[in-house]
Write a protein that holds these residues in place. Structure first.
Motif, PDB file in Angstrom:
ATOM      1  N   GLY A  77       8.974  -3.302  -7.060  1.00 12.30           N
ATOM      2  CA  GLY A  77       7.518  -3.183  -7.095  1.00 12.30           C
ATOM      3  C   GLY A  77       7.080  -1.728  -7.093  1.00 12.30           C
ATOM      4  O   GLY A  77       6.151  -1.337  -7.819  1.00 12.30           O
ATOM      5  N   PHE A  78       7.763  -0.917  -6.307  1.00 11.39           N
ATOM      6  CA  PHE A  78       7.493   0.524  -6.257  1.00 11.39           C
ATOM      7  C   PHE A  78       7.772   1.175  -7.605  1.00 11.39           C
ATOM      8  O   PHE A  78       6.977   1.983  -8.107  1.00 11.39           O
ATOM      9  CB  PHE A  78       8.343   1.152  -5.155  1.00 11.39           C
ATOM     10  CG  PHE A  78       8.526   2.636  -5.270  1.00 11.39           C
ATOM     11  CD1 PHE A  78       7.461   3.500  -5.039  1.00 11.39           C
ATOM     12  CD2 PHE A  78       9.761   3.172  -5.598  1.00 11.39           C
ATOM     13  CE1 PHE A  78       7.629   4.875  -5.143  1.00 11.39           C
ATOM     14  CE2 PHE A  78       9.941   4.535  -5.708  1.00 11.39           C
ATOM     15  CZ  PHE A  78       8.875   5.389  -5.478  1.00 11.39           C
ATOM     16  N   LEU A  79       8.891   0.825  -8.229  1.00  9.73           N
ATOM     17  CA  LEU A  79       9.229   1.388  -9.541  1.00  9.73           C
ATOM     18  C   LEU A  79       8.220   0.957 -10.599  1.00  9.73           C
ATOM     19  O   LEU A  79       7.851   1.746 -11.481  1.00  9.73           O
ATOM     20  CB  LEU A  79      10.639   0.952  -9.948  1.00  9.73           C
ATOM     21  CG  LEU A  79      11.792   1.479  -9.093  1.00  9.73           C
ATOM     22  CD1 LEU A  79      13.118   1.011  -9.653  1.00  9.73           C
ATOM     23  CD2 LEU A  79      11.758   2.998  -8.997  1.00  9.73           C
ATOM     24  N   ALA A  80       7.761  -0.301 -10.524  1.00 15.21           N
ATOM     25  CA  ALA A  80       6.766  -0.778 -11.480  1.00 15.21           C
ATOM     26  C   ALA A  80       5.463  -0.006 -11.331  1.00 15.21           C
ATOM     27  O   ALA A  80       4.819   0.368 -12.326  1.00 15.21           O
ATOM     28  CB  ALA A  80       6.527  -2.278 -11.286  1.00 15.21           C
ATOM     29  N   MET A  81       5.050   0.241 -10.102  1.00 18.07           N
ATOM     30  CA  MET A  81       3.817   1.004  -9.878  1.00 18.07           C
ATOM     31  C   MET A  81       3.957   2.441 -10.353  1.00 18.07           C
ATOM     32  O   MET A  81       3.025   3.004 -10.936  1.00 18.07           O
ATOM     33  CB  MET A  81       3.452   0.974  -8.396  1.00 18.07           C
ATOM     34  CG  MET A  81       3.002  -0.378  -7.895  1.00 18.07           C
ATOM     35  SD  MET A  81       2.423  -0.286  -6.199  1.00 18.07           S
ATOM     36  CE  MET A  81       2.262  -2.026  -5.811  1.00 18.07           C
ATOM     37  N   LEU A  82       5.128   3.033 -10.122  1.00 17.66           N
ATOM     38  CA  LEU A  82       5.363   4.397 -10.591  1.00 17.66           C
ATOM     39  C   LEU A  82       5.271   4.462 -12.108  1.00 17.66           C
ATOM     40  O   LEU A  82       4.641   5.374 -12.672  1.00 17.66           O
ATOM     41  CB  LEU A  82       6.729   4.884 -10.108  1.00 17.66           C
ATOM     42  CG  LEU A  82       7.141   6.297 -10.532  1.00 17.66           C
ATOM     43  CD1 LEU A  82       6.127   7.328 -10.039  1.00 17.66           C
ATOM     44  CD2 LEU A  82       8.530   6.624 -10.009  1.00 17.66           C
ATOM     45  N   ILE A  91       0.836  -1.205   0.000  1.00 17.22           N
ATOM     46  CA  ILE A  91       0.000   0.000   0.000  1.00 17.22           C
ATOM     47  C   ILE A  91       0.870   1.253   0.000  1.00 17.22           C
ATOM     48  O   ILE A  91       0.603   2.219  -0.724  1.00 17.22           O
ATOM     49  CB  ILE A  91      -0.950  -0.006   1.215  1.00 17.22           C
ATOM     50  CG1 ILE A  91      -1.958  -1.156   1.082  1.00 17.22           C
ATOM     51  CG2 ILE A  91      -1.679   1.320   1.356  1.00 17.22           C
ATOM     52  CD1 ILE A  91      -2.786  -1.395   2.327  1.00 17.22           C
ATOM     53  N   LEU A  92       1.927   1.228   0.814  1.00 18.99           N
ATOM     54  CA  LEU A  92       2.830   2.373   0.879  1.00 18.99           C
ATOM     55  C   LEU A  92       3.509   2.622  -0.469  1.00 18.99           C
ATOM     56  O   LEU A  92       3.651   3.771  -0.909  1.00 18.99           O
ATOM     57  CB  LEU A  92       3.877   2.133   1.962  1.00 18.99           C
ATOM     58  CG  LEU A  92       4.796   3.296   2.328  1.00 18.99           C
ATOM     59  CD1 LEU A  92       3.977   4.477   2.846  1.00 18.99           C
ATOM     60  CD2 LEU A  92       5.799   2.860   3.390  1.00 18.99           C
ATOM     61  N   SER A  93       3.907   1.546  -1.159  1.00 17.97           N
ATOM     62  CA  SER A  93       4.532   1.688  -2.476  1.00 17.97           C
ATOM     63  C   SER A  93       3.586   2.348  -3.468  1.00 17.97           C
ATOM     64  O   SER A  93       3.979   3.251  -4.218  1.00 17.97           O
ATOM     65  CB  SER A  93       4.956   0.306  -3.009  1.00 17.97           C
ATOM     66  OG  SER A  93       5.963  -0.264  -2.232  1.00 17.97           O
ATOM     67  N   PHE A  94       2.332   1.900  -3.452  1.00 15.69           N
ATOM     68  CA  PHE A  94       1.360   2.473  -4.396  1.00 15.69           C
ATOM     69  C   PHE A  94       1.087   3.937  -4.084  1.00 15.69           C
ATOM     70  O   PHE A  94       1.056   4.780  -4.993  1.00 15.69           O
ATOM     71  CB  PHE A  94       0.055   1.679  -4.369  1.00 15.69           C
ATOM     72  CG  PHE A  94      -1.031   2.303  -5.192  1.00 15.69           C
ATOM     73  CD1 PHE A  94      -0.999   2.211  -6.580  1.00 15.69           C
ATOM     74  CD2 PHE A  94      -2.068   3.000  -4.591  1.00 15.69           C
ATOM     75  CE1 PHE A  94      -1.985   2.810  -7.355  1.00 15.69           C
ATOM     76  CE2 PHE A  94      -3.053   3.603  -5.357  1.00 15.69           C
ATOM     77  CZ  PHE A  94      -3.015   3.507  -6.744  1.00 15.69           C
ATOM     78  N   LEU A  95       0.876   4.262  -2.811  1.00 16.83           N
ATOM     79  CA  LEU A  95       0.562   5.649  -2.451  1.00 16.83           C
ATOM     80  C   LEU A  95       1.718   6.583  -2.782  1.00 16.83           C
ATOM     81  O   LEU A  95       1.512   7.694  -3.292  1.00 16.83           O
ATOM     82  CB  LEU A  95       0.221   5.732  -0.962  1.00 16.83           C
ATOM     83  CG  LEU A  95      -1.087   5.064  -0.538  1.00 16.83           C
ATOM     84  CD1 LEU A  95      -1.272   5.156   0.971  1.00 16.83           C
ATOM     85  CD2 LEU A  95      -2.279   5.681  -1.265  1.00 16.83           C
ATOM     86  N   LEU A  96       2.953   6.136  -2.520  1.00 21.89           N
ATOM     87  CA  LEU A  96       4.107   6.965  -2.853  1.00 21.89           C
ATOM     88  C   LEU A  96       4.268   7.113  -4.357  1.00 21.89           C
ATOM     89  O   LEU A  96       4.587   8.199  -4.857  1.00 21.89           O
ATOM     90  CB  LEU A  96       5.373   6.368  -2.236  1.00 21.89           C
ATOM     91  CG  LEU A  96       5.554   6.572  -0.740  1.00 21.89           C
ATOM     92  CD1 LEU A  96       6.775   5.813  -0.235  1.00 21.89           C
ATOM     93  CD2 LEU A  96       5.690   8.053  -0.396  1.00 21.89           C
TER      94      LEU A  96
END
Length: 273
Positions: A173-178, A83-88
């Motif tokens: 995962g964070f980079l993919a969401m970004l 959730i934190l990765s997506f929100l950021l």
């Protein structure tokens, strides 16, 4: 027209070879070894399901500490980091390119420097003397009267591990969401505004998330795999495996304990399976 049906398989051959060599064969060997008694020196002795029976009925450490710790750690760090990765990622997508790039690098860097950061930064923050930042602040504010040995106190080890894991959870995962947020078709937002979308929250729910399902799935897979394969945090912070009174012992630590410290590879393989 003649079709060469072999060409796709030739292109796949390098990947399939590496995947088989480093994934399929080791997993198969682990499954086979889990049915043996193997000390890495003598030949494995077949023992059937004895390792699994001992794991579920005799291993009190696993049932009392390792399994609950791993489940609690996974339930908090997995969804929390996801959730934190997506929100950021969504928040950074609202910025202009230069500050977005700088902040993305800042958020991503802990996942690359986790070991060094734990050895240098977090050990200083949670140092067990008055020089530790947490102890110093809490004593100044009057919450405690003497330093707390955070990294050896069984009450706090797992909590600190969760904090460090969340801090370092902004990985691929964070980079993919970004990337997913940035590549949503802008015309969808324009069409949605005409159709009655009134605020950014509705855009997020009805446009952004449905448009980046592949990236969301990839992030979920990486979060799950990363959470259940984590084991170095507790060892790095406390300096020992097993961790003090098994307070921060996760399943990966238990596998390493039996496999590489006690050299009971058959039982370690059963644990890993």
């Amino acid at each position: 027209m003649y079709k060469d049906n072999k060409s796709p398989y030739l292109f796949l051959l390098p990947y399939l070879s590496m995947f088989s060599l480093f994934i399929i064969i080791p997993v198969g060997m682990a499954i086979v070894l889990s049915f043996t008694n193997f000390n890495t020196i003598e030949s494995p002795d077949f023992v059937g399901f004895l390792n699994y029976i001992n794991l579920l009925t005799q291993d009190e450490i696993f049932m009392q500490y390792v399994l609950p710790n791993t489940v609690l750690f996974a339930l908090i760090v997995g969804p929390g980091g996801y959730i934190l990765s997506f929100l950021l990622a969504w928040s950074l997508a609202q910025l202009t390119p230069l500050p977005r790039m700088i902040l993305a690098l800042i958020f991503y860097s802990p996942s690359m420097t986790q070991g060094v950061a734990m050895a240098v930064v977090w050990k200083v923050i949670f140092s067990g003397n008055q020089a530790g930042y947490v102890n110093s602040l809490l004593m100044q504010w009057g919450f405690i009267t003497e330093p707390v040995i955070w990294l050896q106190d069984t009450r706090f080890i797992l909590l600190i591990m969760i904090i460090v894991a969340l801090w370092s959870s902004m990985g691929v995962g964070f980079l993919a969401m970004l990337a997913g947020v940035l590549n949503v078709d802008e015309s969808l937002y324009e069409a949605a505004a005409i159709d009655g979308i009134k605020n950014r929250f509705q855009e997020l729910i009805y446009i952004t998330i449905p448009s980046m399902k592949p990236q969301m799935l990839f992030g979920a897979v990486m979060a799950i795999v990363g959470t259940f394969s984590t084991g170095a945090i507790g060892v790095e912070l406390t300096g020992s495996n097993p961790t003090p009174s098994y307070a921060g012992q996760l399943i990966v630590n238990h596998v390493e304990d039996y496999g590489f410290i006690r050299f009971e590879m058959g039982y370690a393989a059963a644990l890993s399976v």
